[in-house]
Write a protein that holds these residues in place. Structure first.
Motif, PDB file in Angstrom:
ATOM      1  N   PRO A  75     -14.189  25.046  42.501  1.00  0.00           N
ATOM      2  CA  PRO A  75     -14.363  23.658  42.047  1.00  0.00           C
ATOM      3  C   PRO A  75     -14.494  23.592  40.530  1.00  0.00           C
ATOM      4  O   PRO A  75     -14.781  24.577  39.841  1.00  0.00           O
ATOM      5  CB  PRO A  75     -15.660  23.215  42.734  1.00  0.00           C
ATOM      6  CG  PRO A  75     -15.885  24.200  43.833  1.00  0.00           C
ATOM      7  CD  PRO A  75     -15.283  25.484  43.380  1.00  0.00           C
ATOM      8  N   ALA A  76     -14.284  22.386  39.999  1.00  0.00           N
ATOM      9  CA  ALA A  76     -14.353  22.194  38.559  1.00  0.00           C
ATOM     10  C   ALA A  76     -15.777  22.328  38.032  1.00  0.00           C
ATOM     11  O   ALA A  76     -15.977  22.690  36.866  1.00  0.00           O
ATOM     12  CB  ALA A  76     -13.794  20.817  38.199  1.00  0.00           C
ATOM     13  N   THR A  77     -16.780  22.066  38.864  1.00  0.00           N
ATOM     14  CA  THR A  77     -18.170  22.143  38.411  1.00  0.00           C
ATOM     15  C   THR A  77     -18.634  23.575  38.190  1.00  0.00           C
ATOM     16  O   THR A  77     -19.542  23.816  37.397  1.00  0.00           O
ATOM     17  CB  THR A  77     -19.087  21.469  39.434  1.00  0.00           C
ATOM     18  OG1 THR A  77     -18.876  22.071  40.733  1.00  0.00           O
ATOM     19  CG2 THR A  77     -18.777  19.984  39.541  1.00  0.00           C
ATOM     20  N   GLY A  78     -18.018  24.552  38.877  1.00  0.00           N
ATOM     21  CA  GLY A  78     -18.403  25.941  38.722  1.00  0.00           C
ATOM     22  C   GLY A  78     -19.632  26.290  39.553  1.00  0.00           C
ATOM     23  O   GLY A  78     -20.335  25.429  40.088  1.00  0.00           O
ATOM     24  N   GLY A  79     -19.898  27.607  39.636  1.00  0.00           N
ATOM     25  CA  GLY A  79     -21.062  28.080  40.377  1.00  0.00           C
ATOM     26  C   GLY A  79     -20.884  28.150  41.872  1.00  0.00           C
ATOM     27  O   GLY A  79     -21.820  28.520  42.586  1.00  0.00           O
ATOM     28  N   SER A  80     -19.699  27.808  42.398  1.00  0.00           N
ATOM     29  CA  SER A  80     -19.472  27.842  43.839  1.00  0.00           C
ATOM     30  C   SER A  80     -18.006  28.122  44.109  1.00  0.00           C
ATOM     31  O   SER A  80     -17.169  28.116  43.195  1.00  0.00           O
ATOM     32  CB  SER A  80     -19.884  26.512  44.491  1.00  0.00           C
ATOM     33  OG  SER A  80     -19.129  25.445  43.959  1.00  0.00           O
ATOM     34  N   VAL A  81     -17.697  28.371  45.365  1.00  0.00           N
ATOM     35  CA  VAL A  81     -16.330  28.640  45.797  1.00  0.00           C
ATOM     36  C   VAL A  81     -16.130  28.004  47.162  1.00  0.00           C
ATOM     37  O   VAL A  81     -17.047  27.971  48.001  1.00  0.00           O
ATOM     38  CB  VAL A  81     -16.055  30.158  45.856  1.00  0.00           C
ATOM     39  CG1 VAL A  81     -16.976  30.861  46.838  1.00  0.00           C
ATOM     40  CG2 VAL A  81     -14.598  30.440  46.209  1.00  0.00           C
ATOM     41  N   CYS A  99      -8.841  23.035  44.635  1.00  0.00           N
ATOM     42  CA  CYS A  99      -9.756  22.051  44.081  1.00  0.00           C
ATOM     43  C   CYS A  99      -9.101  21.384  42.872  1.00  0.00           C
ATOM     44  O   CYS A  99      -8.364  22.029  42.125  1.00  0.00           O
ATOM     45  CB  CYS A  99     -11.074  22.700  43.676  1.00  0.00           C
ATOM     46  SG  CYS A  99     -11.999  23.424  45.049  1.00  0.00           S
ATOM     47  N   HIS A 100      -9.402  20.121  42.689  1.00  0.00           N
ATOM     48  CA  HIS A 100      -8.825  19.393  41.566  1.00  0.00           C
ATOM     49  C   HIS A 100      -9.463  19.863  40.261  1.00  0.00           C
ATOM     50  O   HIS A 100     -10.631  20.286  40.224  1.00  0.00           O
ATOM     51  CB  HIS A 100      -9.010  17.898  41.759  1.00  0.00           C
ATOM     52  CG  HIS A 100      -8.160  17.073  40.862  1.00  0.00           C
ATOM     53  ND1 HIS A 100      -8.605  16.571  39.646  1.00  0.00           N
ATOM     54  CD2 HIS A 100      -6.865  16.669  40.979  1.00  0.00           C
ATOM     55  CE1 HIS A 100      -7.638  15.889  39.068  1.00  0.00           C
ATOM     56  NE2 HIS A 100      -6.569  15.929  39.852  1.00  0.00           N
ATOM     57  N   ALA A 101      -8.689  19.759  39.178  1.00  0.00           N
ATOM     58  CA  ALA A 101      -9.159  20.262  37.885  1.00  0.00           C
ATOM     59  C   ALA A 101     -10.295  19.431  37.315  1.00  0.00           C
ATOM     60  O   ALA A 101     -11.149  19.970  36.587  1.00  0.00           O
ATOM     61  CB  ALA A 101      -7.996  20.302  36.899  1.00  0.00           C
ATOM     62  N   THR A 102     -10.342  18.138  37.613  1.00  0.00           N
ATOM     63  CA  THR A 102     -11.373  17.267  37.048  1.00  0.00           C
ATOM     64  C   THR A 102     -12.180  16.519  38.101  1.00  0.00           C
ATOM     65  O   THR A 102     -13.346  16.214  37.872  1.00  0.00           O
ATOM     66  CB  THR A 102     -10.721  16.244  36.094  1.00  0.00           C
ATOM     67  OG1 THR A 102      -9.726  15.502  36.813  1.00  0.00           O
ATOM     68  CG2 THR A 102     -10.074  16.951  34.905  1.00  0.00           C
ATOM     69  N   HIS A 149      -5.294  12.137  37.696  1.00  0.00           N
ATOM     70  CA  HIS A 149      -6.094  11.576  38.784  1.00  0.00           C
ATOM     71  C   HIS A 149      -5.221  11.401  40.026  1.00  0.00           C
ATOM     72  O   HIS A 149      -4.101  10.891  39.947  1.00  0.00           O
ATOM     73  CB  HIS A 149      -6.681  10.233  38.360  1.00  0.00           C
ATOM     74  CG  HIS A 149      -7.844   9.818  39.204  1.00  0.00           C
ATOM     75  ND1 HIS A 149      -7.701   9.206  40.438  1.00  0.00           N
ATOM     76  CD2 HIS A 149      -9.186   9.953  39.003  1.00  0.00           C
ATOM     77  CE1 HIS A 149      -8.881   8.958  40.959  1.00  0.00           C
ATOM     78  NE2 HIS A 149      -9.812   9.386  40.113  1.00  0.00           N
ATOM     79  N   LEU A 150      -5.761  11.812  41.183  1.00  0.00           N
ATOM     80  CA  LEU A 150      -4.959  11.795  42.407  1.00  0.00           C
ATOM     81  C   LEU A 150      -4.603  10.384  42.844  1.00  0.00           C
ATOM     82  O   LEU A 150      -3.539  10.162  43.429  1.00  0.00           O
ATOM     83  CB  LEU A 150      -5.714  12.512  43.533  1.00  0.00           C
ATOM     84  CG  LEU A 150      -5.913  14.019  43.370  1.00  0.00           C
ATOM     85  CD1 LEU A 150      -6.663  14.576  44.571  1.00  0.00           C
ATOM     86  CD2 LEU A 150      -4.581  14.725  43.213  1.00  0.00           C
TER      87      LEU A 150
END
Length: 444
Positions: free
Chosen positions: A235-241, A276-279, A321-322
């Protein structure tokens, strides 16, 4: 065709060789390709953007060709031969170098090649091992790629120095029985802003490697479920998969503690691709159930679901944006069923479980009302039975009197006429005849 391809923000490759574009804002999907060439020989195995502007796509097929699709024209503009599928196997990844000047391909047989011109010969060729399952490019350093497969540990390659891998992972330590643990890398991803690599395996494991440290074994090991993991994305937020497995289960894992944060529901088939989306905090998934689903990573609910009629192998999201709305709309392309139409049939059907619960929730008053007519019916039946019994008892007495009258008459009649044939008289006649015979004998 071009008017339909521009507003598409999600692109997917199918087993039948069709390139599918989805317009999320209108919940529509379009097919791109020649209907006469549709077959399993043209199955799409990998997708990537051909340029930073995202105006062209590279489509890698099973037959060993890499096609270029133009979003402006809405058609395939170029195709090049990049290997023999019989000798090398199917593509497991495709990427570009130098802003689309060079194309990087990797096949299951273990050949990683760099194609810089249209001469038909690769400019570089690297053997990365057998049974390769996936090749991924580092988005921060495009000259670096990672490979891995079955009994083929993770390797990071620098295409500028292809003599040997930059990093080679070691297998896990033996188990408590001192037995070797098998290794099977199914997918990997580079963590942005670092050299760390996350992998998922066919033994439902998630590993985190850090090439900047001298340790070549994973610095973090986590597990999810009981089935092989097939795809992952960051994900874009980081810290997870985000990982998915062969039974349609998707979960979000914490890369700090190795714990499961939550699961995404709604899938009914094996997952083949995740991104995951970039933003945006969303993740798109596709697989064997023929649906494209877009989940929100915040509330874990399905935001969009589109049925695409064929099994899907891979997907690619646009960086914009999707749900970006565009007014341009052409007449070409093939429109596929919208998600609302698919769910109408299922929503209209009555659930058996809800019906059983409603039956169990009947109040006592309703039960009493239902029992009252039954009791009245029983009372009426009992009243009819008693009346019949009384009537039968009244009828028995005259019947007995009538039966007694003939018996009396018969007895009086027998007394008056004893010689007439009755059962008793017939028994006495043979006795008298025997006495007369005895007297005659005595007289003689």
């Amino acid at each position: 065709m071009g008017d339909n391809s521009r507003p598409c923000t999600v692109w997917l490759g199918s087993e039948t060789g069709i390139l599918k574009g989805v317009n999320v804002s209108r919940r529509q999907a379009f097919n791109f390709g020649h209907n006469s060439q549709l077959s399993r020989q043209h199955e799409v195995r990998a997708l990537c953007w051909a340029d930073p502007a995202e105006s062209e796509l590279l489509v890698a097929a099973v037959d060993g060709t890499v096609k270029t699709f133009s979003l402006e024209k809405g058609a395939f503009t170029d195709a090049r031969r990049c290997g023999d599928p019989v000798e090398d196997g199917c593509f497991v990844g495709v990427s570009v170098l130098d802003d689309g000047v060079a194309v990087v391909t990797c096949a299951e047989g273990g050949l990683l090649r760099v194609w810089r011109d249209e001469s038909g010969e690769p400019s570089a060729e690297i053997r990365v091992g057998s049974d390769v399952a996936r090749m991924r490019q580092n988005p921060g350093h495009r000259h670096k790629v990672a490979t891995g497969g079955k009994e083929n540990c993770l390797k990071v390659w620098d295409l500028e120095k292809p003599d040997k891998p930059v990093f080679t992972a070691r297998n896990l330590r033996d188990d408590w029985l001192d037995l070797r643990r098998p290794h099977w890398v199914r997918d990997m991803a580079f963590i942005p802003g670092s050299d760390k690599v996350v992998t998922c395996t066919g033994y439902h494991q998630v590993h985190l490697y850090d090439p900047s440290t001298p340790q070549r074994r994973p610095v973090l090991e986590a597990t999810f479920g009981e089935y092989p993991l097939t795809a992952l994305s960051l994900p874009a937020t980081g810290g997870s998969v985000v990982v998915g497995n062969t039974h349609g289960q998707i979960a979000v894992l914490d890369l700090r503690k190795g714990l499961v944060r939550g699961c995404l529901k709604g899938l009914s088939g094996g997952v083949r691709s995740l991104q995951c989306h970039a933003t945006q905090p969303v993740v798109a998934s596709c697989g064997l159930d023929r649906f494209l689903r877009i989940h929100s990573l915040e509330d874990r609910r399905v935001q969009h679901k589109v049925y695409l009629k064929s099994r899907l192998n891979c997907l690619l999201l646009a960086s914009r944006h999707l749900e970006e709305a565009q007014d341009d709309r052409g007449d070409g392309g093939h429109e596929v069923k919208e998600e609302d139409d698919v769910d109408e049939v299922w929503d209209a059907m009555e659930r058996v479980e809800e019906r059983e619960e409603n039956l169990k929730r009947k109040t006592e008053d309703e039960e009493e009302e239902e029992m009252n007519p039954k009791r009245k019916a029983k009372g009426a039946e009992e009243g009819e039975k008693t009346s019949k019994e009384e009537h039968n008892s009244d009828m028995k007495a005259p019947a007995e009197e009538i039966s007694e009258i003939p018996e009396k008459k018969i007895s009086e009649h027998q007394q008056e006429n004893p010689k007439k044939t009755t059962p008793e008289v017939e028994e006495e006649q043979p006795l008298k005849s025997t006495k007369k015979k005895k007297k005659r004998k005595a007289q003689a």
